[in-house]
Design a protein around this motif. Structure first.
Motif, short mmCIF file in Angstrom:
data_model
loop_
_atom_site.label_atom_id
_atom_site.label_comp_id
_atom_site.label_asym_id
_atom_site.label_seq_id
_atom_site.Cartn_x
_atom_site.Cartn_y
_atom_site.Cartn_z
N PRO B 8 -21.31 -35.90 -17.78
CA PRO B 8 -22.39 -35.09 -18.34
C PRO B 8 -22.13 -34.74 -19.80
O PRO B 8 -21.03 -34.99 -20.30
N ARG B 9 -23.08 -34.18 -20.49
CA ARG B 9 -22.87 -33.72 -21.86
C ARG B 9 -22.16 -32.38 -21.88
O ARG B 9 -21.38 -32.10 -22.79
N TYR B 10 -22.42 -31.56 -20.89
CA TYR B 10 -21.78 -30.25 -20.78
C TYR B 10 -21.35 -30.03 -19.33
O TYR B 10 -22.06 -30.42 -18.41
N LYS B 11 -20.18 -29.42 -19.18
CA LYS B 11 -19.67 -29.17 -17.83
C LYS B 11 -18.81 -27.92 -17.85
O LYS B 11 -17.95 -27.76 -18.72
N ILE B 12 -19.08 -27.04 -16.88
CA ILE B 12 -18.21 -25.89 -16.67
C ILE B 12 -17.61 -26.04 -15.29
O ILE B 12 -18.33 -26.28 -14.31
N THR B 13 -16.31 -25.91 -15.19
CA THR B 13 -15.65 -26.04 -13.91
C THR B 13 -14.58 -24.97 -13.77
O THR B 13 -14.20 -24.32 -14.75
N GLU B 14 -14.11 -24.80 -12.55
CA GLU B 14 -13.10 -23.78 -12.30
C GLU B 14 -11.71 -24.38 -12.30
O GLU B 14 -11.53 -25.56 -11.98
N THR B 15 -10.75 -23.57 -12.62
CA THR B 15 -9.35 -23.98 -12.58
C THR B 15 -9.00 -24.55 -11.20
O THR B 15 -9.37 -23.96 -10.17
N GLY B 16 -8.34 -25.68 -11.21
CA GLY B 16 -7.90 -26.30 -9.97
C GLY B 16 -8.86 -27.33 -9.38
O GLY B 16 -8.48 -28.09 -8.49
N ARG B 17 -10.06 -27.37 -9.87
CA ARG B 17 -11.02 -28.33 -9.37
C ARG B 17 -10.82 -29.69 -10.01
O ARG B 17 -10.34 -29.80 -11.13
#
Lengths: 113, 112
Positions: B8-17
């Motif tokens: 994707p152009r932008y991505k927010i994810t969590e630690t450990g994923r």
């Protein structure tokens, strides 16, 4: 020590002035150099490449290589506000039989109307 | 459209994923590269590939995995994302060993 060094700027010039950008390199197997322009939040786009000493011109842009001093330069004539961007120099390095690029950190240029 | 595209152009994810960044080019270029760009560091090479099924580490490979089963695709996987991997990631391709590289538009990844 990075293989390719660039002054981060910012370099601010008035519209119409000549922009002068420089990089120094320490080792270069093929001496194949590139200049990229990167607008904010965009990918780098290739401006010019050169693999010989002397000058190479493309419109308002001139790339210059001085192998004796390990210096590569980019000049932008008649600068425009649209030239405001970060300029990256790159050197083609090799390891074994591979070619890969080593980039300078980039110089931010601001052309004021 | 022809060229090199990233998603994707932008991505927010969590630690450990685990997260995978995609790169696709339509030029049939042999070489493909993944870079990360951070303030103060410029572009740093993560992994590169000379052809399908041939990959090798760059300057900062730790925490990343790549694969290249097809010439046109070069996905980058963060196996267990860390905050230090928050960055802008660029994919690039080049025609040959001594030719210029062309870049995608980048993926801005934030790990929270």
């Amino acid at each position: 020590q990075k293989e390719v060094e660039q002054d981060p700027g910012p370099l601010s010039v008035p519209e119409g002035a000549i922009v002068s950008l420089n990089c120094t390199y320490s080792n270069s197997a093929f001496q194949y150099f590139m200049w990229y322009r990167q607008y904010s939040r965009k990918g780098p786009e290739l401006l010019m490449y050169t693999y010989s000493s002397g000058n190479k011109e493309d419109g308002r842009f001139t790339a210059q290589v001085d192998k004796s001093s390990k210096y590569i330069s980019l000049f932008i004539r008649d600068s425009q506000p649209s030239d405001s961007a970060t300029y990256l120099c790159a050197d083609l390095m090799t390891t074994d039989s591979w070619g890969k690029f080593q980039f300078g950190a980039g110089t931010q240029v601001v052309v004021t109307p | 459209d022809a060229g090199i595209t990233q998603s994707p152009r932008y991505k927010i994810t969590e630690t450990g994923r685990q997260v995978t960044l995609m790169c696709h080019q339509t030029w049939s270029h042999s070489y493909m590269f993944w870079y990360r760009q951070d303030l103060g560091h410029g572009l740093r090479l993560i992994y590169y590939s000379a052809a399908a099924d041939i990959t090798d580490k760059g300057e900062v490979p730790d925490g990343y995995v790549v694969s290249r089963s097809k010439t046109e695709n070069f996905p980058l996987t963060l196996e267990s994302a860390t905050r230090s991997q928050t960055s802008v990631y660029f994919c690039a391709s080049s025609r040959g060993r001594i030719t210029e590289a062309f870049f995608g538009q980048g993926t801005r990844l934030t790990v929270v």
